[in-house]
Design a protein around this motif. Sequence first.
Motif, PDB file in Angstrom:
ATOM      1  N   ARG A 392       0.833  -1.213   0.000  1.00  0.00           N
ATOM      2  CA  ARG A 392       0.000   0.000   0.000  1.00  0.00           C
ATOM      3  C   ARG A 392       0.864   1.259   0.000  1.00  0.00           C
ATOM      4  N   GLN A 393       1.925   1.241   0.780  1.00  0.00           N
ATOM      5  CA  GLN A 393       2.847   2.373   0.813  1.00  0.00           C
ATOM      6  C   GLN A 393       3.516   2.557  -0.551  1.00  0.00           C
ATOM      7  N   TRP A 394       3.937   1.456  -1.174  1.00  0.00           N
ATOM      8  CA  TRP A 394       4.532   1.548  -2.504  1.00  0.00           C
ATOM      9  C   TRP A 394       3.548   2.169  -3.492  1.00  0.00           C
ATOM     10  N   ARG A 395       2.310   1.732  -3.389  1.00  0.00           N
ATOM     11  CA  ARG A 395       1.293   2.219  -4.321  1.00  0.00           C
ATOM     12  C   ARG A 395       1.075   3.724  -4.152  1.00  0.00           C
ATOM     13  N   GLU A 396       1.079   4.194  -2.916  1.00  0.00           N
ATOM     14  CA  GLU A 396       0.940   5.626  -2.665  1.00  0.00           C
ATOM     15  C   GLU A 396       2.131   6.398  -3.221  1.00  0.00           C
ATOM     16  N   GLN A 397       3.313   5.818  -3.113  1.00  0.00           N
ATOM     17  CA  GLN A 397       4.506   6.489  -3.637  1.00  0.00           C
ATOM     18  C   GLN A 397       4.473   6.560  -5.164  1.00  0.00           C
ATOM     19  N   ILE A 398       3.931   5.549  -5.815  1.00  0.00           N
ATOM     20  CA  ILE A 398       3.778   5.604  -7.269  1.00  0.00           C
ATOM     21  C   ILE A 398       2.830   6.729  -7.645  1.00  0.00           C
ATOM     22  N   ASP A 399       1.710   6.847  -6.923  1.00  0.00           N
ATOM     23  CA  ASP A 399       0.793   7.960  -7.155  1.00  0.00           C
ATOM     24  C   ASP A 399       1.524   9.294  -7.038  1.00  0.00           C
ATOM     25  N   ALA A 400       2.337   9.425  -6.001  1.00  0.00           N
ATOM     26  CA  ALA A 400       2.995  10.706  -5.731  1.00  0.00           C
ATOM     27  C   ALA A 400       3.951  11.094  -6.846  1.00  0.00           C
ATOM     28  N   TRP A 401       4.745  10.123  -7.353  1.00  0.00           N
ATOM     29  CA  TRP A 401       5.717  10.508  -8.385  1.00  0.00           C
ATOM     30  C   TRP A 401       5.071  10.681  -9.748  1.00  0.00           C
ATOM     31  N   GLN A 402       3.936  10.035  -9.966  1.00  0.00           N
ATOM     32  CA  GLN A 402       3.281  10.194 -11.261  1.00  0.00           C
ATOM     33  C   GLN A 402       2.420  11.455 -11.344  1.00  0.00           C
ATOM     34  N   GLN A 403       2.031  11.984 -10.200  1.00  0.00           N
ATOM     35  CA  GLN A 403       1.074  13.090 -10.202  1.00  0.00           C
ATOM     36  C   GLN A 403       1.546  14.324 -10.967  1.00  0.00           C
ATOM     37  N   PRO A 404       2.803  14.768 -10.836  1.00  0.00           N
ATOM     38  CA  PRO A 404       3.197  15.951 -11.615  1.00  0.00           C
ATOM     39  C   PRO A 404       3.065  15.768 -13.122  1.00  0.00           C
ATOM     40  N   VAL A 405       3.316  14.568 -13.609  1.00  0.00           N
ATOM     41  CA  VAL A 405       3.162  14.324 -15.044  1.00  0.00           C
ATOM     42  C   VAL A 405       1.686  14.296 -15.421  1.00  0.00           C
ATOM     43  N   LEU A 406       0.881  13.629 -14.614  1.00  0.00           N
ATOM     44  CA  LEU A 406      -0.556  13.583 -14.890  1.00  0.00           C
ATOM     45  C   LEU A 406      -1.164  14.983 -14.886  1.00  0.00           C
ATOM     46  N   ALA A 407      -0.635  15.844 -14.035  1.00  0.00           N
ATOM     47  CA  ALA A 407      -1.208  17.182 -13.892  1.00  0.00           C
ATOM     48  C   ALA A 407      -0.764  18.134 -14.991  1.00  0.00           C
ATOM     49  N   LEU A 817      11.206  15.960 -23.257  1.00  0.00           N
ATOM     50  CA  LEU A 817      10.084  16.897 -23.130  1.00  0.00           C
ATOM     51  C   LEU A 817       9.988  17.445 -21.714  1.00  0.00           C
ATOM     52  N   TRP A 818      10.307  16.596 -20.744  1.00  0.00           N
ATOM     53  CA  TRP A 818      10.271  17.042 -19.352  1.00  0.00           C
ATOM     54  C   TRP A 818      11.504  17.890 -19.036  1.00  0.00           C
ATOM     55  N   ALA A 819      12.654  17.467 -19.555  1.00  0.00           N
ATOM     56  CA  ALA A 819      13.901  18.172 -19.241  1.00  0.00           C
ATOM     57  C   ALA A 819      13.944  19.568 -19.839  1.00  0.00           C
ATOM     58  N   THR A 820      13.240  19.810 -20.920  1.00  0.00           N
ATOM     59  CA  THR A 820      13.330  21.104 -21.596  1.00  0.00           C
ATOM     60  C   THR A 820      12.309  22.099 -21.105  1.00  0.00           C
ATOM     61  N   ASP A 821      11.538  21.789 -20.104  1.00  0.00           N
ATOM     62  CA  ASP A 821      10.594  22.743 -19.530  1.00  0.00           C
ATOM     63  C   ASP A 821      10.937  22.929 -18.064  1.00  0.00           C
ATOM     64  N   THR A 822      11.682  23.972 -17.757  1.00  0.00           N
ATOM     65  CA  THR A 822      12.152  24.190 -16.387  1.00  0.00           C
ATOM     66  C   THR A 822      11.020  24.547 -15.443  1.00  0.00           C
ATOM     67  N   GLY A 823       9.859  24.875 -15.987  1.00  0.00           N
ATOM     68  CA  GLY A 823       8.737  25.206 -15.114  1.00  0.00           C
ATOM     69  C   GLY A 823       8.003  23.995 -14.584  1.00  0.00           C
ATOM     70  N   TRP A 824       8.334  22.830 -15.113  1.00  0.00           N
ATOM     71  CA  TRP A 824       7.635  21.643 -14.666  1.00  0.00           C
ATOM     72  C   TRP A 824       8.156  21.198 -13.317  1.00  0.00           C
ATOM     73  N   GLU A 825       7.288  20.607 -12.574  1.00  0.00           N
ATOM     74  CA  GLU A 825       7.610  20.178 -11.205  1.00  0.00           C
ATOM     75  C   GLU A 825       8.570  18.989 -11.220  1.00  0.00           C
ATOM     76  N   ARG A 826       9.493  18.987 -10.271  1.00  0.00           N
ATOM     77  CA  ARG A 826      10.379  17.841 -10.101  1.00  0.00           C
ATOM     78  C   ARG A 826       9.580  16.606  -9.698  1.00  0.00           C
ATOM     79  N   ILE A 827      10.092  15.453 -10.038  1.00  0.00           N
ATOM     80  CA  ILE A 827       9.453  14.208  -9.641  1.00  0.00           C
ATOM     81  C   ILE A 827       9.712  13.992  -8.147  1.00  0.00           C
ATOM     82  N   PRO A 828       8.653  13.853  -7.334  1.00  0.00           N
ATOM     83  CA  PRO A 828       8.857  13.696  -5.885  1.00  0.00           C
ATOM     84  C   PRO A 828       9.697  12.468  -5.565  1.00  0.00           C
ATOM     85  N   GLY A 829      10.550  12.605  -4.568  1.00  0.00           N
ATOM     86  CA  GLY A 829      11.309  11.481  -4.056  1.00  0.00           C
ATOM     87  C   GLY A 829      12.693  11.349  -4.618  1.00  0.00           C
ATOM     88  N   VAL A 830      12.957  11.935  -5.810  1.00  0.00           N
ATOM     89  CA  VAL A 830      14.256  11.716  -6.435  1.00  0.00           C
ATOM     90  C   VAL A 830      15.362  12.398  -5.639  1.00  0.00           C
TER      91      VAL A 830
END
Length: 833
Positions: A392-407, A817-830
């Motif tokens: 369950r904790q792993w699943r929540e962490q996957i949600d967290a790191w994927q959220q900036p891309v989804l958003a 595509l992610w690296a060339t937009d400095t305004g995009w949010e960092r991936i959580p946890g990295v």
Amino acid sequence: MAPFGLSALRSLLGRGVGNTPWQPPESSWSRRFGLGWESPYTVRYASNLDDGPDHGMPLGGFGAGCLGRSPSGAFNLWNLDGGEHWFGSIPDCQFALWEQQGEDVRAHALATAPDRDDTDPSGGTPLSAWQWYPASTQGRSTGTYAARYPLSWTHHEDVYRAGVLCEAFSPILPGDYQRTSYPVAVFRWQFSNPTDQPLELSLMLCWRNTVGWFTNTDAAAEVHFRDDGSPEHNYAPAIGRGEGQRNRQVDQPGFSGVLLEGQPSMPLAEGEGQWCLALPDDLDGVHVMRCSRWDPSGDGSELWTPFAADGRIPDSNNDRASRSGEQASAAIAVKFTLAPGASREIPLVISWDLPVTAFASGSSALRRYTDFFGSSGSNAAAIAAEALRDWRQWREQIDAWQQPVLARMQLPEPLRMALFNELYDLCSGGSLWTAASPADPHGRFGVLECLDYAWYESLDVRLYGSLALLQLWPELDKAVLRSFARAIPAADGSQRPIGWYFTQGRGRVEADRKVAGATPHDLGAPNERPFDATNYTAYQDCNLWKDLASDYMLQVWRTFRLAPTGEDLRFLAECWPSAVQALDYLKGFDVNNDGLPDNGGAPDQTFDDWPLQGVSAYCGALWIAALEAALAMAQRLQLDLGLDTAAEQRRFGAWLEQSRANFDDLLWNGEYYRIDAESGTPVVMADQLCGDFYARLLGLPPVVSDARARSTLQAVKEACFERFESGRLGVANGLRRDGSPLDPNGTHPLEVWTGINFGLASYYRLMGESKTALAICSAVVGQVYSGGLQFRTPEAITAVNTFRACHYLRAMAIWGLWATDTGWERIPGVAER
């Protein structure tokens, strides 16, 4: 969309019942369950790998070996031997579901009917007593498969009364260098009862004991050349070997399960260890059954008859070792009742502990996960126990790191989907991740260029494809570059034939394997000694390549500057001596002393079937960017660490001044840059200014002026994109200015390279031309995911629906595509870990 947690899953499960169809999660790739493909892409060269389009998302940690469950429900991908590939049907590795309401009983294995058992040389009809799940048709959907790596969903409909949804994942967590290595797959089953009567359900998982299978029985592993000139080695896994295998029940605090074991060698050999099937021991109102052994070589009735009748399986704990010629499967089942309107969640785990990956001449390595579970090969249960405790904790962490891309709604949903799903290759691309050592605190890491070109971390390819690794697992990116730093000074004078000359009818031409100071093309192959024996590929003489040293310098400076964990001066200092040696070696190819290395006529850069002569736009621009990076690196090392880099600064500065003065004079034609200075080839090369892209990405002085960069990009857009199949495929590598081919039978110029397209799109984006960037990416992603190439993205596609080199490393360049937009949010946890 909000993070996809438990409540969202239950909501989606409920909406999938009745007349409202289930909707795949946002930014996922989806397909009707078991639906066939009318005209998928097929392989361009007969000798290249083509497993067909029934590919699903891989499960398992990086370097741990992986397995894949397809959109038709079959477990058919078995990349469990480090760096090797086996794709085949093992029908008894499968889930099945029984359902009863009143007198009505329904039971199906949750996959469409297999036409063979690839472990059975006799070729008989497998498990003929079983009832297989009906495939979808154009007129009827029996379910949906969806994937957003590292998550996949299989939703079943119109077959059972119950709502049935399975979510599968492994703990692929950016910045987490422990759990991302785990050999484990979690299956989170969701059931609901939309009827007004109780439903009885029984979920079964059965599994073949494959311990000892995934190792190469061809000790010689002889290297020979394919029809396209590339080298390959023999791979003959021990599929079907069953002697000495045994299965037994296992109970530990937190779970009940079945262990599948072999007869271990001393010391433990490759492929030996354990599998474990497990579920929690605290499921209320559930009856757990375990059958430690049944025979999958017959019609399967000993297991299927009682299961289909009343949802039960024979309860046994027979741990007899198999004799020669025998096969042993195990099964675990859970039976329960759902009241009207009720729902239930059942987690099931498959783990494996195959700790050794072997290479040539008796050399081997321990996989990274053994740093946390030991190397005895007896810890599959411990891995399963942690998964059942923490999923369950792993699943929540996957949600967290994927959220900036989804958003990031400015990015079209298919491209957000591809950002996730192209990461699959870090798992199933033959990835090697060794145990840690004092010199390599996170282990040594490598991904194959592809399964056809089976050598690790081709440096020219990872210039593009490692943008994902840099942003999500930067310590692994550093580990790869440290391996190149160690390899650059090394020499290997052994001679080997160069394959390109064979394809040209020029006979046998031999070259040294590795010249001291030359930047190696790759870190070796799984049938030799990877990391130590480099330059495995012999299609070209890599010692003559004119882009590799520049690629190395740019990647070192890129990783130092852009890693989300911050600047690492120690890493920079480690790589500096080899970077200097690499640039000095490359300058030796400046035959006319104009500051720019000269291409030699035989293909000697990443387009290794495309001859260039004299100074070239591609290699020259990379060289100028690399010199800028070298000067920046030298200055930082002198300023921050007190290293004396004055001599290097003078030398590189002089080369840079001379190179800049001559680059435009030699190559600029008033609209774009000529492909090279001497061949007279009249084409627009799409990726001619990759070096300018990298310079701008890293905040270095641009290689060319803004005006000339934009003019070049406009010419590329018109000639290679809009006038090539009207832009529907992507950007071709090189066409005449009017969009016509120089050679209608050409290879590289007429191919659309997925990773080059993603890299080129990132350049357009960096130059403010986002519309063109998204159009290019959308065309390529559309071809891959509608053409049956999902989770096996190739290097190249053509206008006649063929592909070449699947599971290709460069395709992860979409993370540009992610690296060339400095305004995009960092991936959580990295950065935090």
